[in-house]
Design a protein around this motif. Structure first.
Motif, PDB file in Angstrom:
ATOM      1  N   SER A  25       0.856  -1.181   0.000  1.00  0.00           N
ATOM      2  CA  SER A  25       0.000   0.000   0.000  1.00  0.00           C
ATOM      3  C   SER A  25       0.894   1.233   0.000  1.00  0.00           C
ATOM      4  CB  SER A  25      -0.902   0.007   1.237  1.00  0.00           C
ATOM      5  OG  SER A  25      -0.121   0.188   2.411  1.00  0.00           O
ATOM      6  N   ASP A  26       0.342   2.375  -0.392  1.00  0.00           N
ATOM      7  CA  ASP A  26       1.106   3.625  -0.367  1.00  0.00           C
ATOM      8  C   ASP A  26       1.591   3.929   1.045  1.00  0.00           C
ATOM      9  OD1 ASP A  26       0.678   3.939  -3.079  1.00  0.00           O
ATOM     10  OD2 ASP A  26      -0.995   5.352  -2.812  1.00  0.00           O
ATOM     11  N   GLU A  27       0.747   3.646   2.041  1.00  0.00           N
ATOM     12  CA  GLU A  27       1.110   3.902   3.423  1.00  0.00           C
ATOM     13  C   GLU A  27       2.305   3.046   3.852  1.00  0.00           C
ATOM     14  OE1 GLU A  27      -2.003   3.145   2.395  1.00  0.00           O
ATOM     15  OE2 GLU A  27      -2.937   5.119   2.593  1.00  0.00           O
ATOM     16  N   LEU A  28       2.323   1.775   3.437  1.00  0.00           N
ATOM     17  CA  LEU A  28       3.424   0.906   3.818  1.00  0.00           C
ATOM     18  C   LEU A  28       4.705   1.314   3.088  1.00  0.00           C
ATOM     19  CD1 LEU A  28       4.414  -1.338   5.571  1.00  0.00           C
ATOM     20  CD2 LEU A  28       3.608  -2.983   3.874  1.00  0.00           C
ATOM     21  N   GLY A  33      10.102   4.011   3.674  1.00  0.00           N
ATOM     22  CA  GLY A  33      10.917   5.214   3.513  1.00  0.00           C
ATOM     23  C   GLY A  33      11.359   5.778   4.852  1.00  0.00           C
ATOM     24  N   GLY A  34      10.455   5.795   5.817  1.00  0.00           N
ATOM     25  CA  GLY A  34      10.803   6.266   7.158  1.00  0.00           C
ATOM     26  C   GLY A  34      11.824   5.368   7.835  1.00  0.00           C
ATOM     27  N   ALA A  35      11.689   4.060   7.662  1.00  0.00           N
ATOM     28  CA  ALA A  35      12.647   3.114   8.249  1.00  0.00           C
ATOM     29  C   ALA A  35      14.018   3.291   7.601  1.00  0.00           C
ATOM     30  CB  ALA A  35      12.139   1.678   8.071  1.00  0.00           C
ATOM     31  N   ARG A  36      14.030   3.527   6.289  1.00  0.00           N
ATOM     32  CA  ARG A  36      15.294   3.757   5.586  1.00  0.00           C
ATOM     33  C   ARG A  36      15.988   4.994   6.140  1.00  0.00           C
ATOM     34  NH1 ARG A  36      15.791   7.327   1.855  1.00  0.00           N
ATOM     35  NH2 ARG A  36      13.641   7.156   1.166  1.00  0.00           N
ATOM     36  N   ARG A 133      -0.407  -3.921   4.057  1.00  0.00           N
ATOM     37  CA  ARG A 133      -0.597  -2.710   4.878  1.00  0.00           C
ATOM     38  C   ARG A 133       0.292  -2.811   6.114  1.00  0.00           C
ATOM     39  NH1 ARG A 133      -6.236  -4.174   5.116  1.00  0.00           N
ATOM     40  NH2 ARG A 133      -6.121  -3.677   7.315  1.00  0.00           N
ATOM     41  N   GLY A 134       0.276  -1.768   6.893  1.00  0.00           N
ATOM     42  CA  GLY A 134       1.091  -1.724   8.102  1.00  0.00           C
ATOM     43  C   GLY A 134       0.798  -2.857   9.054  1.00  0.00           C
ATOM     44  N   ILE A 135      -0.471  -3.218   9.208  1.00  0.00           N
ATOM     45  CA  ILE A 135      -0.800  -4.300  10.145  1.00  0.00           C
ATOM     46  C   ILE A 135      -0.262  -5.646   9.658  1.00  0.00           C
ATOM     47  CG2 ILE A 135      -2.752  -3.140  11.232  1.00  0.00           C
ATOM     48  CD1 ILE A 135      -4.573  -4.972   9.508  1.00  0.00           C
ATOM     49  N   ASP A 136      -0.143  -5.809   8.339  1.00  0.00           N
ATOM     50  CA  ASP A 136       0.465  -7.034   7.808  1.00  0.00           C
ATOM     51  C   ASP A 136       1.945  -7.083   8.178  1.00  0.00           C
ATOM     52  OD1 ASP A 136      -1.894  -7.982   6.401  1.00  0.00           O
ATOM     53  OD2 ASP A 136      -1.520  -6.365   4.958  1.00  0.00           O
ATOM     54  N   LEU A 137       2.628  -5.957   8.037  1.00  0.00           N
ATOM     55  CA  LEU A 137       4.039  -5.907   8.404  1.00  0.00           C
ATOM     56  C   LEU A 137       4.221  -6.064   9.909  1.00  0.00           C
ATOM     57  CD1 LEU A 137       6.988  -5.618   7.662  1.00  0.00           C
ATOM     58  CD2 LEU A 137       6.681  -3.120   7.737  1.00  0.00           C
TER      59      LEU A 137
END
Length: 185
Positions: A25-28, A33-36, A133-137
């Motif tokens: 997803s775009d959010e993920l 990008g933030g983690a990088r 999505r984030g919850i999957d990660l």
């Protein structure tokens, strides 16, 4: 003659390729990008599961809601902020790898566990029929007890099995939980 714009390293290229993965997803992709940026700022060679967890909590309201509000989330964020000092310094000398999963060599820039978590998140989402999505990660990074994110959760007094149980109750639609309840602690 030196080029005016420095070439991207293979590490950055691999991470940017992951950010543009159509399975996310775009959010993920934004979370990655933030983690990088965190990994680069901290001087780490690779994005690990703790970088991913920190970025999820900072930028994904749905993933953050799994932990609820109050002192537990504040304590968790405190440990994540402190990773560049204290116990996080010992992580810089090694690669995050539990040995429980085969090393994924295609995911340059990710620790083996973080790369495996990304793949697991995509597989989890594929069963639901949508992009990861984030919850999957989040579900993917809490399943391996050797993950740095799991170590941080433990230090903050949060049981990763409890987190996974909460995530298994999420429905396939953003912002909703199975049974209509909210995450509480």
């Amino acid at each position: 003659m030196q080029p005016r714009i420095p070439r991207q390293s293979a590490l950055e290229h691999g991470i940017h390729r992951a950010e543009n993965d159509a399975r996310l997803s775009d959010e993920l992709a934004s979370v990655i990008g933030g983690a990088r940026r965190r990994a680069v700022r901290d001087g780490d060679r690779q994005i690990d599961t703790a970088h991913l967890l920190h970025s999820l909590l900072d930028s994904d309201p749905e993933a953050r809601a799994v932990f609820g509000d109050g002192p537990r989330i504040a304590r968790l964020l405190g440990y994540l902020v402190q990773r560049s000092i204290g116990y996080g310094l010992r992580w810089q000398s090694g690669v995050e790898d539990s040995g429980a999963v085969p090393v994924v060599t295609e995911s340059a820039g990710f620790s083996p566990l973080a790369a495996a978590s990304m793949e697991y998140a995509c597989e989890r989402a594929a069963h639901r029929g949508g992009p990861a999505r984030g919850i999957d990660l989040l579900a993917a990074i809490v399943v391996d007890s050797q993950a740095r994110a799991v170590e941080v959760l433990g230090r903050a007094g949060i049981d990763p099995h409890e987190v996974l149980a909460r995530l298994d109750g999420w429905s396939g639609r953003p912002g909703e939980r199975a049974g209509g309840g909210e995450a509480t602690h």
